[in-house]
Design a protein around this motif. Structure first.
Motif, short mmCIF file in Angstrom:
data_model
loop_
_atom_site.label_atom_id
_atom_site.label_comp_id
_atom_site.label_asym_id
_atom_site.label_seq_id
_atom_site.Cartn_x
_atom_site.Cartn_y
_atom_site.Cartn_z
N THR A 57 35.86 39.41 39.87
CA THR A 57 35.64 38.10 40.20
C THR A 57 35.63 37.03 39.05
O THR A 57 35.28 37.39 37.87
CB THR A 57 33.83 38.02 40.66
N LEU A 58 36.57 36.03 39.18
CA LEU A 58 36.82 35.26 38.17
C LEU A 58 35.95 33.72 38.48
O LEU A 58 35.71 33.20 39.69
CB LEU A 58 38.42 34.93 38.50
N ALA A 68 42.39 31.11 35.77
CA ALA A 68 41.85 31.99 37.05
C ALA A 68 43.03 31.71 38.25
O ALA A 68 43.36 32.78 38.75
CB ALA A 68 40.42 31.63 37.41
N LEU A 72 45.13 34.43 39.78
CA LEU A 72 45.36 34.78 41.17
C LEU A 72 46.73 34.70 41.68
O LEU A 72 47.15 35.42 42.72
CB LEU A 72 44.66 33.65 42.10
N VAL A 79 41.98 40.11 42.56
CA VAL A 79 40.86 39.24 42.61
C VAL A 79 40.05 39.16 43.85
O VAL A 79 40.51 38.82 45.21
CB VAL A 79 41.64 37.69 42.56
N ILE A 82 36.77 33.97 43.67
CA ILE A 82 37.42 33.22 42.39
C ILE A 82 36.39 31.86 42.52
O ILE A 82 36.33 31.11 43.82
CB ILE A 82 38.80 33.00 42.39
#
Length: 235
Positions: A57-58, A68, A72, A79, A82
């Motif tokens: 999880t960003l 990020a 992705l 991912v 996000i």
């Protein structure tokens, strides 16, 4: 337990930007505070990808949000979700890019504090008692990066790509958190970006500007906790 949470710090910031959120979420999540290493957003993403868990999880703020999005774009299967905080998916407008040049010159001539103040004026934060402390915290992080860090981060913003397609193609949940008083990246712009994602959500904080994690840390943590909860499956 969800996938590990990777925090990506913002423009002129370090891992202290997410201190409150990382401290709270580490009670029941794996938390990774990732540095931004490289000259461009693409290099920053490339330096991180080999060292990240298989699925993450960003959570990225400002420049970290752009990195990020680059992760992705390159590895969408890695991912899980996000979150973008005070981040922009569009490239630097020509006039904005030009306005950054005097700040770089200020840095090179020993006026780092002036450059930092120009990059993030006080008016970009919510008025009230939290503003002075958040601004001083930001300035202290920028001083830690020094003139070289200032120039690297600024050039990375100037050279960033357009990530609208990255959001449009995103199959994972996308949460956008904006401060109502943000004049650097307007809430309207951030809401538009959330709308590009098929599974996008937008949250506006009236108590914050461009630094929500510092201006109202409890509110940001609460948003993240709610967003990270597994959704109940329909019977």
């Amino acid at each position: 337990m969800t996938e590990p949470i990777v925090f990506l710090p913002g423009y002129l910031c370090d891992q202290r930007l997410f201190y409150a959120q990382a401290y709270d979420l580490a009670r029941d999540h794996i938390v990774i505070q990732a540095p931004l290493i490289g000259e461009r957003c693409e290099e920053m993403a490339s330096s991180l990808l080999p060292h990240l868990p298989r699925r993450v999880t960003l959570v990225g703020a400002s420049l970290g949000g752009i990195v990020a999005l680059e992760i992705l774009r390159r590895a969408p299967d890695r991912v899980a979700r996000i979150c973008l905080i005070s981040a922009d998916a569009l490239p630097d407008a020509p006039n904005v890019s030009a306005d950054r040049e005097p700040q770089i010159i200020q840095c090179r001539t020993g006026r780092l504090d002036e450059a930092v103040a120009a990059a993030l004026p006080a008016e970009a934060l919510a008025p009230g008692p939290a503003r002075p402390n958040a601004l001083e915290f930001f300035q202290d992080m920028a001083r830690s990066l020094g003139p070289r860090g200032f120039e690297v981060h600024t050039r990375a913003l100037q050279r960033r790509r357009d990530h609208q397609s990255s959001l449009y193609r995103a199959q994972c949940p996308v949460q956008v958190i904006a401060g109502a008083h943000d004049t650097v990246i307007t809430p309207k712009r951030q809401e538009f970006l959330a709308g590009l994602a098929p599974n996008g959500a937008f949250t506006l904080l009236d108590t914050a500007g461009h630094l929500p994690t510092l201006e109202d840390p409890q509110a940001v943590t609460a948003i993240l906790r709610s967003w990270l909860k597994p959704k109940a499956r329909a019977a």
